[in-house]
Design a protein around this motif. Structure first.
Motif, PDB file in Angstrom:
ATOM      1  N   ILE A  18       0.848  -1.184   0.000  1.00  0.00           N
ATOM      2  CA  ILE A  18       0.000   0.000   0.000  1.00  0.00           C
ATOM      3  C   ILE A  18       0.889   1.241   0.000  1.00  0.00           C
ATOM      4  CG2 ILE A  18      -1.812   1.255   1.205  1.00  0.00           C
ATOM      5  CD1 ILE A  18      -2.728  -1.377   2.376  1.00  0.00           C
ATOM      6  N   SER A  19       0.717   2.085  -1.028  1.00  0.00           N
ATOM      7  CA  SER A  19       1.514   3.301  -1.147  1.00  0.00           C
ATOM      8  C   SER A  19       0.945   4.398  -0.249  1.00  0.00           C
ATOM      9  CB  SER A  19       1.527   3.775  -2.598  1.00  0.00           C
ATOM     10  OG  SER A  19       0.231   4.222  -2.953  1.00  0.00           O
ATOM     11  N   HIS A  20       1.628   5.532  -0.231  1.00  0.00           N
ATOM     12  CA  HIS A  20       1.179   6.672   0.586  1.00  0.00           C
ATOM     13  C   HIS A  20      -0.178   7.193   0.108  1.00  0.00           C
ATOM     14  CE1 HIS A  20       1.494  10.113   3.227  1.00  0.00           C
ATOM     15  NE2 HIS A  20       1.266  10.919   2.196  1.00  0.00           N
ATOM     16  N   SER A  21      -0.416   7.110  -1.208  1.00  0.00           N
ATOM     17  CA  SER A  21      -1.706   7.544  -1.760  1.00  0.00           C
ATOM     18  C   SER A  21      -2.746   6.428  -1.711  1.00  0.00           C
ATOM     19  CB  SER A  21      -1.536   8.031  -3.191  1.00  0.00           C
ATOM     20  OG  SER A  21      -1.046   6.970  -3.994  1.00  0.00           O
ATOM     21  N   HIS A  22      -2.433   5.336  -1.014  1.00  0.00           N
ATOM     22  CA  HIS A  22      -3.319   4.201  -0.771  1.00  0.00           C
ATOM     23  C   HIS A  22      -3.646   3.406  -2.037  1.00  0.00           C
ATOM     24  CE1 HIS A  22      -5.302   2.021   2.348  1.00  0.00           C
ATOM     25  NE2 HIS A  22      -6.442   1.992   1.692  1.00  0.00           N
ATOM     26  N   ILE A  23      -2.709   3.409  -2.987  1.00  0.00           N
ATOM     27  CA  ILE A  23      -2.848   2.550  -4.165  1.00  0.00           C
ATOM     28  C   ILE A  23      -2.295   1.192  -3.797  1.00  0.00           C
ATOM     29  CG2 ILE A  23      -2.084   2.154  -6.531  1.00  0.00           C
ATOM     30  CD1 ILE A  23      -1.958   5.195  -6.830  1.00  0.00           C
ATOM     31  N   ARG A  24      -3.099   0.156  -4.000  1.00  0.00           N
ATOM     32  CA  ARG A  24      -2.686  -1.187  -3.608  1.00  0.00           C
ATOM     33  C   ARG A  24      -2.194  -1.968  -4.813  1.00  0.00           C
ATOM     34  NH1 ARG A  24      -7.355  -3.722  -0.063  1.00  0.00           N
ATOM     35  NH2 ARG A  24      -8.658  -2.953  -1.746  1.00  0.00           N
ATOM     36  N   THR A  25      -1.004  -2.556  -4.687  1.00  0.00           N
ATOM     37  CA  THR A  25      -0.462  -3.435  -5.711  1.00  0.00           C
ATOM     38  C   THR A  25      -0.128  -4.766  -5.057  1.00  0.00           C
ATOM     39  OG1 THR A  25       1.748  -2.568  -5.333  1.00  0.00           O
ATOM     40  CG2 THR A  25       0.486  -1.568  -7.112  1.00  0.00           C
ATOM     41  N   LYS A  26      -0.323  -5.833  -5.796  1.00  0.00           N
ATOM     42  CA  LYS A  26      -0.085  -7.157  -5.226  1.00  0.00           C
ATOM     43  C   LYS A  26       1.403  -7.432  -5.102  1.00  0.00           C
ATOM     44  CE  LYS A  26      -4.306  -9.510  -6.201  1.00  0.00           C
ATOM     45  NZ  LYS A  26      -4.915 -10.772  -6.562  1.00  0.00           N
ATOM     46  N   ARG A  27       1.773  -8.115  -4.019  1.00  0.00           N
ATOM     47  CA  ARG A  27       3.153  -8.519  -3.780  1.00  0.00           C
ATOM     48  C   ARG A  27       3.145  -9.865  -3.067  1.00  0.00           C
ATOM     49  NH1 ARG A  27       4.848  -7.565   1.632  1.00  0.00           N
ATOM     50  NH2 ARG A  27       6.989  -7.656   0.948  1.00  0.00           N
ATOM     51  N   LEU A  28       4.313 -10.460  -2.938  1.00  0.00           N
ATOM     52  CA  LEU A  28       4.460 -11.731  -2.237  1.00  0.00           C
ATOM     53  C   LEU A  28       5.244 -11.536  -0.952  1.00  0.00           C
ATOM     54  CD1 LEU A  28       5.317 -14.368  -4.967  1.00  0.00           C
ATOM     55  CD2 LEU A  28       3.235 -14.202  -3.639  1.00  0.00           C
ATOM     56  N   GLN A  29       4.777 -12.155   0.114  1.00  0.00           N
ATOM     57  CA  GLN A  29       5.530 -12.222   1.364  1.00  0.00           C
ATOM     58  C   GLN A  29       6.185 -13.591   1.397  1.00  0.00           C
ATOM     59  OE1 GLN A  29       2.443 -11.610   4.238  1.00  0.00           O
ATOM     60  NE2 GLN A  29       2.749  -9.400   4.281  1.00  0.00           N
ATOM     61  N   ASN A  30       7.493 -13.621   1.114  1.00  0.00           N
ATOM     62  CA  ASN A  30       8.196 -14.896   1.039  1.00  0.00           C
ATOM     63  C   ASN A  30       8.540 -15.427   2.423  1.00  0.00           C
ATOM     64  OD1 ASN A  30       8.326 -15.273  -1.788  1.00  0.00           O
ATOM     65  ND2 ASN A  30       9.876 -13.663  -1.898  1.00  0.00           N
ATOM     66  N   VAL A  31       8.765 -16.716   2.485  1.00  0.00           N
ATOM     67  CA  VAL A  31       9.134 -17.389   3.724  1.00  0.00           C
ATOM     68  C   VAL A  31      10.617 -17.146   3.993  1.00  0.00           C
ATOM     69  CG1 VAL A  31       9.200 -19.631   4.877  1.00  0.00           C
ATOM     70  CG2 VAL A  31       7.433 -19.160   3.220  1.00  0.00           C
ATOM     71  N   ASN A  32      10.988 -17.011   5.259  1.00  0.00           N
ATOM     72  CA  ASN A  32      12.383 -16.815   5.651  1.00  0.00           C
ATOM     73  C   ASN A  32      13.081 -18.177   5.640  1.00  0.00           C
ATOM     74  OD1 ASN A  32      14.766 -15.932   6.677  1.00  0.00           O
ATOM     75  ND2 ASN A  32      13.984 -15.430   8.702  1.00  0.00           N
ATOM     76  N   LEU A  33      13.583 -18.565   4.472  1.00  0.00           N
ATOM     77  CA  LEU A  33      14.203 -19.881   4.313  1.00  0.00           C
ATOM     78  C   LEU A  33      15.698 -19.818   4.577  1.00  0.00           C
ATOM     79  CD1 LEU A  33      12.457 -21.217   1.105  1.00  0.00           C
ATOM     80  CD2 LEU A  33      12.009 -21.832   3.465  1.00  0.00           C
ATOM     81  N   GLN A  34      16.202 -20.839   5.252  1.00  0.00           N
ATOM     82  CA  GLN A  34      17.619 -20.964   5.582  1.00  0.00           C
ATOM     83  C   GLN A  34      18.091 -22.361   5.188  1.00  0.00           C
ATOM     84  OE1 GLN A  34      19.168 -18.284   7.048  1.00  0.00           O
ATOM     85  NE2 GLN A  34      17.208 -17.225   6.942  1.00  0.00           N
ATOM     86  N   ASN A  35      19.296 -22.450   4.665  1.00  0.00           N
ATOM     87  CA  ASN A  35      19.906 -23.751   4.373  1.00  0.00           C
ATOM     88  C   ASN A  35      20.637 -24.220   5.620  1.00  0.00           C
ATOM     89  OD1 ASN A  35      19.135 -23.973   1.630  1.00  0.00           O
ATOM     90  ND2 ASN A  35      20.685 -22.461   1.114  1.00  0.00           N
ATOM     91  N   LYS A  36      20.252 -25.371   6.137  1.00  0.00           N
ATOM     92  CA  LYS A  36      20.830 -25.876   7.383  1.00  0.00           C
ATOM     93  C   LYS A  36      21.217 -27.336   7.245  1.00  0.00           C
ATOM     94  CE  LYS A  36      20.661 -22.568  10.386  1.00  0.00           C
ATOM     95  NZ  LYS A  36      21.850 -22.096  11.025  1.00  0.00           N
ATOM     96  N   ARG A  37      22.191 -27.720   8.068  1.00  0.00           N
ATOM     97  CA  ARG A  37      22.534 -29.135   8.216  1.00  0.00           C
ATOM     98  C   ARG A  37      21.982 -29.580   9.553  1.00  0.00           C
ATOM     99  NH1 ARG A  37      28.447 -30.803   7.825  1.00  0.00           N
ATOM    100  NH2 ARG A  37      28.351 -29.732   9.793  1.00  0.00           N
ATOM    101  N   ILE A  38      21.194 -30.648   9.534  1.00  0.00           N
ATOM    102  CA  ILE A  38      20.576 -31.166  10.756  1.00  0.00           C
ATOM    103  C   ILE A  38      21.058 -32.601  10.961  1.00  0.00           C
ATOM    104  CG2 ILE A  38      18.389 -31.771  11.861  1.00  0.00           C
ATOM    105  CD1 ILE A  38      17.119 -29.506  10.312  1.00  0.00           C
TER     106      ILE A  38
END
Length: 64
Positions: A18-38
């Protein structure tokens, strides 16, 4: 490889930027992915996984 947690199957979420003028554009909220050794107790070896930060916290809490 897709942007998905291998443990919890979390994926990106649809949202609006949402911009300051309240124009809405679609976006993605990505997952916080990490490469790990378990360490795997069953296979007694290290496993490389791409997991979310939330899953890392849960695994750390369970193993303690």
């Amino acid at each position: 490889m897709s942007k998905k947690c291998q443990v919890t199957n979390k994926r990106a979420n649809n949202a609006y930027a949402i911009s300051h003028s309240h124009i809405r554009t679609k976006r993605l909220q990505n997952v916080n992915l990490q490469n790990k050794r378990i360490w795997s107790k069953k296979q007694s070896c290290w496993i490389r996984v791409c997991i979310s930060a939330k899953a890392i916290k849960n695994i750390a809490k369970i193993s303690i």
